[in-house]
Design a protein around this motif. Sequence first.
Motif, PDB file in Angstrom:
ATOM      1  N   ASN A   1     -16.218 -21.531  39.795  1.00  0.00           N
ATOM      2  CA  ASN A   1     -15.740 -22.612  38.944  1.00  0.00           C
ATOM      3  C   ASN A   1     -16.090 -22.467  37.469  1.00  0.00           C
ATOM      4  O   ASN A   1     -15.227 -22.691  36.611  1.00  0.00           O
ATOM      5  CB  ASN A   1     -16.238 -23.954  39.476  1.00  0.00           C
ATOM      6  N   PRO A   2     -17.328 -22.121  37.093  1.00  0.00           N
ATOM      7  CA  PRO A   2     -17.602 -21.982  35.654  1.00  0.00           C
ATOM      8  C   PRO A   2     -16.662 -20.986  34.973  1.00  0.00           C
ATOM      9  O   PRO A   2     -16.181 -21.238  33.862  1.00  0.00           O
ATOM     10  CB  PRO A   2     -19.061 -21.504  35.625  1.00  0.00           C
ATOM     11  N   ALA A   3     -16.373 -19.873  35.643  1.00  0.00           N
ATOM     12  CA  ALA A   3     -15.478 -18.868  35.047  1.00  0.00           C
ATOM     13  C   ALA A   3     -14.037 -19.356  35.013  1.00  0.00           C
ATOM     14  O   ALA A   3     -13.321 -19.162  34.024  1.00  0.00           O
ATOM     15  CB  ALA A   3     -15.581 -17.562  35.837  1.00  0.00           C
ATOM     16  N   ILE A   4     -13.596 -20.012  36.082  1.00  0.00           N
ATOM     17  CA  ILE A   4     -12.220 -20.509  36.145  1.00  0.00           C
ATOM     18  C   ILE A   4     -11.978 -21.553  35.064  1.00  0.00           C
ATOM     19  O   ILE A   4     -10.958 -21.528  34.355  1.00  0.00           O
ATOM     20  CB  ILE A   4     -11.924 -21.079  37.549  1.00  0.00           C
ATOM     21  N   TYR A   5     -12.897 -22.503  34.910  1.00  0.00           N
ATOM     22  CA  TYR A   5     -12.715 -23.557  33.917  1.00  0.00           C
ATOM     23  C   TYR A   5     -12.794 -22.993  32.502  1.00  0.00           C
ATOM     24  O   TYR A   5     -12.118 -23.484  31.591  1.00  0.00           O
ATOM     25  CB  TYR A   5     -13.749 -24.669  34.127  1.00  0.00           C
ATOM     26  N   LYS A   6     -13.596 -21.941  32.307  1.00  0.00           N
ATOM     27  CA  LYS A   6     -13.660 -21.334  30.976  1.00  0.00           C
ATOM     28  C   LYS A   6     -12.313 -20.708  30.609  1.00  0.00           C
ATOM     29  O   LYS A   6     -11.814 -20.891  29.490  1.00  0.00           O
ATOM     30  CB  LYS A   6     -14.762 -20.277  30.943  1.00  0.00           C
ATOM     31  N   VAL A   7     -11.714 -19.983  31.565  1.00  0.00           N
ATOM     32  CA  VAL A   7     -10.401 -19.385  31.301  1.00  0.00           C
ATOM     33  C   VAL A   7      -9.354 -20.471  31.098  1.00  0.00           C
ATOM     34  O   VAL A   7      -8.524 -20.406  30.173  1.00  0.00           O
ATOM     35  CB  VAL A   7      -9.999 -18.451  32.462  1.00  0.00           C
TER      36      VAL A   7
END
Length: 806
Positions: A506-512
């Motif tokens: 989730n942290p990576a997905i929301y950053k993108v």
Amino acid sequence: MRPRSLALAASIALLPLTAASLGLSSAQAATTPNAAAPRVALPNTVTPAVAHSQKKGDVAAAEQLSVAVGLKLRNTADLDKFLADVANPGSSVYGQYLTPEQFAARYAPTQADIDHVVRYLTSHGLTATVSANRQVVDVKGSVDQIQAAFATHESAYFDADAQRNFFANDAAASLPSDVANLVEGVSGLSNHTVRTTRLAKPNNATPNATPSGFGPSQYDGAYNLNKVGADGTGVKVALWEFDGYKSSNLSTYDTQFGLSGPAVSTVSVDGANYDSAPGQGQGEVELDSEIVRGVAPKATQLVYEAPNSDQGEIDMAAKIVADNQVSVISISWGSCEPDTVASVMTTVSNSFKQAAAQGISVFSASGDDGSRDCTRSTSGSTVKAVDYPASDPYVTGVGGTNLKVSGTTYSSESAWSTAGGGVSTQFSKPAWQTGTGVTGTMRTVPDVSSNADPQSGFAIYTQGTSAPGWQVYGGTSAAAPLWSGYIALFNQKAKAAAKPNLGEANPAIYKVANGTSYGTTFHDVKTGANQDFSTKTGYDQVTGWGTPVADALTTALLGGSSSTGNTVTVANPGNQNGTVGTAVSLQVSGTDSAAGQTLSYSASGLPAGLSISTSGLISGTPTTAGTATVTVTATDTTGATGSTSFTFTVAGGSTGCTPAQLLGNSGFETGSAAPWTTSSGVVDNSSSEAAHGGSWKAWMDGYGSSHTDTVSQTVTIPAGCKATFSFWLHVDTAETGSTAFDKLTVTANGTTLKTYSNVDAAAGYTQRTFDLSAYAGQSVTLKFTGVEDSSLQTSFVIDDATLNVG
């Protein structure tokens, strides 16, 4: 029971466990539970169903129960900081994931605290087993013993809404304060909550002889999964299941769509293994496996099967993270939050935190009842609710859409009207959950989505009403394994680029999604709604951020293109042919737009027996006939990559495989173990347990006390051979009921082939057979491990084992 001098041991086994019998030091032994300490009620240990169900009477005092006691993590502030840092590319510890041993040393309960809890529980006559990740103590005993230990009363109830009988504790469990301070919750005092599938079928669904619905080429093409340049090689995926599957159905799916990869294997949790007689959830398990295979055919799938209960879910989570074999977990079973005991969610969430710390991604279906997830359960359709475990902050919740394609190309997408989504009442909004459309203070789901509407469903081969056949399945149960398969592709690419697994996604997905590449990395679904929420630009509580544009999303998650703008090109060598037993030498080459770069090569999908060097030389001797899709990737020193794909067909040829039986002393008739390696006293010729043939056999366990026996032998299977491993097994036991207390695990090179237990007890011997052809050309260690608990004997008797090749 073993006919040996065990009278003294048996009498000891009947006594309450003391500090000495637990093997504790005198300092530890001094830390005994304070019997006079005030009792503390444990919150969230009563199932919500008790409030509206009818009490029918008491549960019989002698009835046996099994309960999971969740233990609190320690250093939780430091853990929260570590989890944030390990997922942050700007942190010095980014991607530096922990091993299970490191996690336990930093954050699991101390051994002294575990011992303290165990001493209290065993002082009430309960048997106790601590999970490998040191977060759960499983205890079993009679209802009387359970009620005394937890100061509860167990009653029988009838839930008129759900039309089911169940047992439950009438009020909160309690423990002495010095024990309660160490405990997260107690689960298993009720059997009301069960996990259900997130699977949907069209109303007119009937099994067919030929497939209809989306096959791999359509969903891989629509989401650009076929452009990632990976096939899952070297990546392991865990399927989180409460039922079983038939390998033959999975093989039919593979054959139909030309897929090949490692054989699916089962990992038993708490003795559950449904594969011999799968139940109503068989379609779910086979859907999950077939979708992962369609996306990442070369990924290794481990099907974890657990009892469908609170304790089963807790123990499955703990085992997966303790095993630490996988980098992705796919979950398609759930329960609505209001009907799930909160302490169960908290205990399981601790294992999900450990998964994040170890670099394991978790994807879970968001449910098929829209924003009213309790529609088919106790709380009913009037309650806004989300599905658990998709709502857990350390899990990526996957919603559903209706996908339209043109051939194998993406056309359009809208929200599936009953895709799960909404606001959690259990978990606060995590720091990373930001962006357009994200509101409130509580966790919202889903995070992402993909095709799930059964009207645009998937072709799945599974059991029909009377026989297997092709069916069209949908549900967010299909969306979760699609995303899990994609992460398997991503992790393969990340490894090739010398970068870490995605880990907590989730942290990576929301950053993108909050960045400038959102419009090219996701299909933003902007039409459709569920009961209470509508789609919108950006994030919404029906489809999350949307569905993947997998190749672009992979580039973004890997950190984008190289800052130097390098372009790596790999020359396609053309489709290749080979023959089993004939050596191969094929040089693959590439070029780089930047001067002075050195290319390092890797490959996925190579036929068995072949490998690639870092300089791009594919060599070796093929061992298995078939056609594979090979993807070769070249990576330069800046991290820029280029790939090419081609087919490699291996013909049967002459293998030179001479039929033979490879195991030495297969019937143990020499009267000694060699060339087997066994624990003491296993090879036996007593009359108490008859041999299958001759006089000698391997008799494992049977002591009626805590005991472990092992039997193993290592042999080499010639290249190109078909190999069949068989043995005769007799199980007899003094245990009763359907709970697996004593277990025999059969492994090949550490991979579990099957787990048997006291539940498999029967008169006489039964032959068990396994195909080990995948180990051709390798040295393989076959091992039997029998583990017996502290009471009531179970004997596992093995004889006439063979490993035939030909």
